[in-house]
Design a protein around this motif. Structure first.
Motif, PDB file in Angstrom:
ATOM      1  N   LEU A  15       0.699  -1.273  -0.068  1.00  7.71           N
ATOM      2  CA  LEU A  15       0.047   0.103  -0.050  1.00  7.71           C
ATOM      3  C   LEU A  15       0.868   1.321   0.040  1.00  7.71           C
ATOM      4  N   ASP A  16       2.036   1.192   0.316  1.00  5.37           N
ATOM      5  CA  ASP A  16       3.037   2.454   0.588  1.00  5.37           C
ATOM      6  C   ASP A  16       3.595   2.716  -0.847  1.00  5.37           C
ATOM      7  N   GLU A  17       3.557   1.810  -1.898  1.00  6.51           N
ATOM      8  CA  GLU A  17       3.923   2.121  -3.281  1.00  6.51           C
ATOM      9  C   GLU A  17       3.009   2.203  -4.276  1.00  6.51           C
ATOM     10  N   PRO A  18       3.066   3.575  -4.907  1.00  7.31           N
ATOM     11  CA  PRO A  18       1.990   3.731  -6.122  1.00  7.31           C
ATOM     12  C   PRO A  18       2.183   2.549  -7.170  1.00  7.31           C
ATOM     13  N   PRO A  19       0.968   1.963  -7.375  1.00 10.49           N
ATOM     14  CA  PRO A  19       0.665   1.046  -8.527  1.00 10.49           C
ATOM     15  C   PRO A  19       1.150   1.232  -9.704  1.00 10.49           C
ATOM     16  N   TYR A  20       0.989   2.558 -10.299  1.00  7.36           N
ATOM     17  CA  TYR A  20       1.203   2.800 -11.626  1.00  7.36           C
ATOM     18  C   TYR A  20       2.682   3.483 -11.752  1.00  7.36           C
ATOM     19  N   GLY A  21       3.681   2.721 -12.138  1.00  5.66           N
ATOM     20  CA  GLY A  21       4.978   3.223 -12.260  1.00  5.66           C
ATOM     21  C   GLY A  21       5.209   3.747 -13.826  1.00  5.66           C
ATOM     22  N   PRO A  22       6.442   3.939 -13.975  1.00  6.61           N
ATOM     23  CA  PRO A  22       6.804   4.432 -15.519  1.00  6.61           C
ATOM     24  C   PRO A  22       6.392   3.581 -16.425  1.00  6.61           C
ATOM     25  N   PHE A  23       6.639   2.163 -16.153  1.00  8.55           N
ATOM     26  CA  PHE A  23       6.227   1.247 -17.259  1.00  8.55           C
ATOM     27  C   PHE A  23       4.834   0.949 -17.498  1.00  8.55           C
ATOM     28  N   ASP A  24       3.827   1.274 -16.635  1.00 10.02           N
ATOM     29  CA  ASP A  24       2.557   1.072 -16.463  1.00 10.02           C
ATOM     30  C   ASP A  24       1.638   2.322 -17.139  1.00 10.02           C
ATOM     31  N   ARG A  25       2.202   3.266 -17.726  1.00  4.32           N
ATOM     32  CA  ARG A  25       1.562   4.354 -18.363  1.00  4.32           C
ATOM     33  C   ARG A  25       2.116   4.333 -19.946  1.00  4.32           C
ATOM     34  N   ASP A  26       1.353   4.907 -20.833  1.00  8.56           N
ATOM     35  CA  ASP A  26       1.724   5.105 -21.938  1.00  8.56           C
ATOM     36  C   ASP A  26       1.090   6.780 -22.460  1.00  8.56           C
ATOM     37  N   ASP A  27       2.090   7.287 -23.101  1.00  9.85           N
ATOM     38  CA  ASP A  27       1.714   8.739 -23.322  1.00  9.85           C
ATOM     39  C   ASP A  27       0.519   8.912 -24.624  1.00  9.85           C
ATOM     40  N   PHE A  28      -0.361   9.689 -24.354  1.00  4.62           N
ATOM     41  CA  PHE A  28      -1.265   9.589 -25.526  1.00  4.62           C
ATOM     42  C   PHE A  28      -0.760  10.537 -26.541  1.00  4.62           C
ATOM     43  N   THR A  29      -1.278  10.205 -27.805  1.00  2.00           N
ATOM     44  CA  THR A  29      -1.100  11.158 -29.054  1.00  2.00           C
ATOM     45  C   THR A  29      -1.517  12.489 -28.536  1.00  2.00           C
ATOM     46  N   PRO A  30      -0.712  13.474 -28.950  1.00  2.00           N
ATOM     47  CA  PRO A  30      -0.815  14.918 -28.658  1.00  2.00           C
ATOM     48  C   PRO A  30      -2.281  15.399 -29.097  1.00  2.00           C
ATOM     49  N   GLY A  31      -3.167  15.816 -28.378  1.00  6.05           N
ATOM     50  CA  GLY A  31      -4.477  16.284 -28.579  1.00  6.05           C
ATOM     51  C   GLY A  31      -5.291  15.124 -28.582  1.00  6.05           C
ATOM     52  N   ALA A  32      -5.019  13.696 -28.282  1.00  2.00           N
ATOM     53  CA  ALA A  32      -5.973  12.824 -28.245  1.00  2.00           C
ATOM     54  C   ALA A  32      -7.410  13.146 -27.214  1.00  2.00           C
ATOM     55  N   ARG A  33      -6.808  13.716 -26.058  1.00  2.00           N
ATOM     56  CA  ARG A  33      -7.868  13.855 -25.050  1.00  2.00           C
ATOM     57  C   ARG A  33      -8.539  15.264 -24.943  1.00  2.00           C
ATOM     58  N   TRP A  34      -9.448  15.216 -24.576  1.00  8.31           N
ATOM     59  CA  TRP A  34     -10.390  16.486 -24.275  1.00  8.31           C
ATOM     60  C   TRP A  34      -9.479  17.421 -23.179  1.00  8.31           C
ATOM     61  N   VAL A  35      -9.158  16.945 -22.022  1.00 10.37           N
ATOM     62  CA  VAL A  35      -8.499  17.464 -21.094  1.00 10.37           C
ATOM     63  C   VAL A  35      -7.058  17.384 -21.492  1.00 10.37           C
ATOM     64  N   GLN A  36      -6.532  18.340 -22.003  1.00  7.74           N
ATOM     65  CA  GLN A  36      -5.008  18.372 -22.365  1.00  7.74           C
ATOM     66  C   GLN A  36      -4.041  18.521 -21.296  1.00  7.74           C
ATOM     67  N   GLU A  37      -4.360  19.124 -20.254  1.00  7.36           N
ATOM     68  CA  GLU A  37      -3.485  19.343 -19.006  1.00  7.36           C
ATOM     69  C   GLU A  37      -4.501  19.741 -17.782  1.00  7.36           C
ATOM     70  N   LEU A  38      -3.810  19.279 -16.654  1.00  6.05           N
ATOM     71  CA  LEU A  38      -4.422  19.418 -15.388  1.00  6.05           C
ATOM     72  C   LEU A  38      -3.324  20.183 -14.562  1.00  6.05           C
ATOM     73  N   ARG A  39      -3.822  21.226 -14.226  1.00  8.26           N
ATOM     74  CA  ARG A  39      -2.819  22.226 -13.418  1.00  8.26           C
ATOM     75  C   ARG A  39      -3.265  22.473 -12.167  1.00  8.26           C
ATOM     76  N   ILE A  40      -2.038  22.709 -11.263  1.00  5.13           N
ATOM     77  CA  ILE A  40      -2.487  23.113  -9.839  1.00  5.13           C
ATOM     78  C   ILE A  40      -1.605  24.462  -9.641  1.00  5.13           C
ATOM     79  N   GLU A  41      -2.201  25.619  -9.294  1.00  7.36           N
ATOM     80  CA  GLU A  41      -1.592  26.982  -9.343  1.00  7.36           C
ATOM     81  C   GLU A  41      -2.463  27.749  -8.366  1.00  7.36           C
TER      82      GLU A  41
END
Length: 198
Positions: A172-198
């Motif tokens: 439980l103390d290790e994030p399950p989604y590591g670098p090899f469990d993710r794939d980059d989307f094709t640019p512009g593929a998703r409606w939400v392009q960025e999520l920002r915390i500001e």
């Protein structure tokens, strides 16, 4: 030959100015904002149509040595209720694509530090669906990879299969989604392009 020399007073003035610049920390970026992991920050979705929508807030509580605890809160006036696959989700509606928030379902440290945003990324999981689709398609998961900028955290969408967290992870103390469990989307593929915390 008559060589012109800089008067001693001018040399002293120039050296004094240089010393002040070095000691005072002046640089081409002097005065630039430094984002702090402290207090309430806006959670903003940047969508394909160029709009910025405040969908909630993230609250940071410094813990010392650059570490901070965090808490995510969605804005119910913006994130609307959708009942999908016998569950209720908070979703950002759009004609092209609906983006639904998936709270991380297990206990986790809930901390961040500069360059270490994995638990924050896991606390901002989403899936996408077409408006005409019924049910929650958890294999269409989105995790946002955050990086620190002078004005805030910027998250780029990456693809994950949310079915993976249908059962508790072994640790439980290790994030399950590591670098090899993710794939980059094709640019512009998703409606939400960025999520920002500001």
């Amino acid at each position: 030959m008559n060589l012109r020399r800089t008067p001693p007073t001018a040399r002293r003035s120039w050296r004094g100015g240089l010393a002040c610049a070095l000691l005072c920390g002046l640089s081409p970026t002097a005065g630039a904002q430094t984002f702090e992991l402290s207090g309430e920050k806006a959670l903003v979705a940047l969508t394909k149509d160029g709009q910025r929508t405040r969908i909630g807030a993230v609250f940071f509580e410094p813990q010392g040595q650059g570490t901070a605890r965090f808490r995510v809160q969605m804005d119910p006036a913006v994130m609307r209720d959708h009942f999908l696959s016998m569950r209720e989700f908070k979703c950002l509606p759009a004609v092209q694509e609906i983006s639904c928030f998936v709270p991380y379902p297990y206990a986790q440290p809930g901390t961040v530090s500069p360059g270490q945003f994995a638990w924050l990324e896991h606390s901002l999981l989403f899936f996408f669906k077409q408006p005409a689709d019924f049910g929650a398609k958890l294999w269409n998961g989105i995790i946002f990879k955050f990086s620190l900028t002078p004005t805030g955290l910027v998250g780029k969408p990456q693809a994950v299969d949310l079915n993976r967290i249908g059962v508790p992870p072994d640790k439980l103390d290790e994030p399950p989604y590591g670098p090899f469990d993710r794939d980059d989307f094709t640019p512009g593929a998703r409606w939400v392009q960025e999520l920002r915390i500001e």
